[in-house]
Design a protein around this motif. Sequence first.
Motif: not given
Length: 838
Positions: A295-297, A306-311, A380-382
């Motif tokens: 996912y990072f790539l 990037p939020v959807p991928i971070m989730n 997302t961070i929370i």
Amino acid sequence: MKKIIITAALFLGFNQSYNACGWYDPDYDYFNIFAQEIIHNKTYEPFLLTYSSHFYGYDYDGKLDKNVPDENIESWVKYFDNKLTYDETNALITKVDIKHLNNLKKGQLTHQLFQKLGKGFYSKYQEAMDYLIQAKYMEPYMRINYVENPDSYSYRTSDPKDKNATQLNYAKTNVALISLYKAATNPEIKLRYAYQIVRFNHYSRKYKTAIDSFQTYVEPLKLKNHMYYYALDQKAGAERGLNQLDKANWDFFQVFKNTKNKKESAYNSMFLATDKDFNKILAQTKTPEDKNMAYFLLAYSAFNNPVPIMNKMIANNTESDILKVLTVRAINQLERNYLVVNPYCNDDQCEHFRNKRLPVYAPDNYADESKDFAKELETTIISAKNKQGNDEFWQICEAYIKFLNTDYKGSQTILSQIKTTDKQYLAEIEKFKMLNEIVSQPTITPAFENLIMKKYATVFEEKAQNRNWETMPATKDFVLDILANRYFIEKQDAKSFLMNNSLSDLQYNPNSDLVRKVEAFYKKSNKTALENYLVKKMEDVADPQSFFNVIYGDRAMRLADFKKAQEYYQKAKNFKGIPRLVYEWSKDGTSYVQKPMTFENGVYNGFNNISSLVFGYNVWESFQSKPEESMKTEGLSNFPFIKNKMNKVELADAVIQLENIGKGNDDKARLANQLLGNLLYNTSVLGYFRELFVMDVDNYNGPKFEFGNELQSPFYLYYKNFSRRSYVEADNFDLAINYYKKALDLSKDKENQARILFQMASAEQGKYYQWAANNPLKIEYNDPNYDEKYKQKELLFNKTKNDKYRTAFAQLKANYSQTATYKNLQSSCLYFGYYTKK
């Protein structure tokens, strides 16, 4: 714009974003406040956010500045039983010439490192030393030979001295490597030979053999250390050479995941053109961390939101190091949209920005997206924080997002609750606490000024300049901008100015109103600690009071208030010249050094050495010609008090005497008024001596000598980059015209009258230029009626020019066409000749 006098060419040599300025570095466009480096896994530092180079942490020479560990050197340190330090091991592997290793094998200690280790070092580590001899022999050839493709987008040349693998005898080298592999008894050394076999075949373009060699020599050893993945990296390169892209991508992905210092090259080597390529990698992953890597790539390759991928990554593994890398990248992406170093606005935005609690800015077409992104990122961070528990990293990230969103109280609450002993985390926490306290302050009171200078004194300390002349904007710069903005809002202009500038910078915008405010601050008694800090920024001017008085005197001269100018100039006796810097290469040629400009004897320095030709008239318009070539004067013998070279006190004395003489009715009075008109015109934006009363050192072109500056001050948030944006109070050409009218009324000679009228016409031209600059008719290039509107614009401008600003030309044409002056002007002055022929 500031006139920087440079005595050597400036080549900083790096341009990532194709900016018109060769030295442009986009990472200097925003404040680097949130330290991305707080991630603990330093192997990922190259993947932090940067717009200046392909990977984070590389300098202008393409060398990595950050401390990404070299696992190969680390493994050699361990192999040699820690008898060598890391630096000594690195020297042995990468720097010591092969001849010294061969000499050691013979028992000769020709290198200081081996003299320290002794002859027994070879016998104890014979297999390793023999391997290093073979590796150093091959290393210069270990690159693939470049073959020019006729369909290539660009042409690439290679240095004839460059070596490549095809220059080695393939059969002999391959057999030797296999023999050495079989003879080695230590599994680690055997694996290193296996790596060399695979690499040699890959670089020899024997791709199938390279892949087979991996299966034959690497896999059977069943060692999955870093050398295994180095060899896998070579196998993947061979697979790509055979266009087996899916296999190559998967193998490169394994290298990316499992090595410390091969991550950048592995990422660059992957062929990831579409989402389908990523999905193929993702489909083969088995562990949550592997999925996060994939996912990072995807997020790194197309870094928008990037939020959807971070989730998705949070759902897989919240403890993932690579998730934290993506998070700090996202925070810095948001920071770049909020904390821009040089925010500018259009007319509609300026008032909005003036009252911001932060000097924040995002382009119109990105503003809404930025707000949504900020809200989504905070959520997302929370989510990650709640899932992870009390991980300080997520708490710090949440606190900073709240800071960016101006929730200073919420940010401060989170920061005060974090319990950690990590030094990097503690530094960030203290920094953010300070920023919350300063930014949330509604009014900068004297008590608060003393408080922050006591509590945060280190922030205000001067920082050393780096080798590229400018320092990266960081916390101190941001704090100064915040305070400058607050003072600007509170109309404490002097302190707002000095937050971002030195006193000498007033020379670039000698605005009378601001100068008076700075002078009042300079004279203020009982200054606070912060105010005393600002006073130090006045030390680049030898005598501030003389500096102020020269500026006031210059403005009075431009307004024809000669007595007041005289009074100011008399108070400026200690003026040492306009304080300007020159930049030169340092003696070692690696950086720039700055030093005060020195004025040669006889050269105008802002006060002395003013030529009497300032009372003359143009022979031809050439600013860079010598004064005697461009200018001619007459009648000075009638006024012996006018010296050939004058300082500004003497000049003011002379014009006062001329003004008194000009009150008479004789021809001497006529000439006095004519000379006064010449003086005011020659020191206007159009005149040869245009630098005399605007604090400049010469008449070279610059923003001070452009029209339209009189509209408004270009500063709306604070006085940031004061020296780069010129604002000079407009010339009043009517003052010169009025003196010319007096001279015309007293003149009885037709030739002299014609010359006076032409000088009046020149001043009228200045009035037209001012009108045109301040009344632009904007026509968009994509307007379907562009040509017609442009013609109408030209007609309007020509009509206005002829109706309002050509009265002197009209008189010349109507009444003086028989004079020699008129006929000479027709041939020597193009625009007058054009006018008379219409």
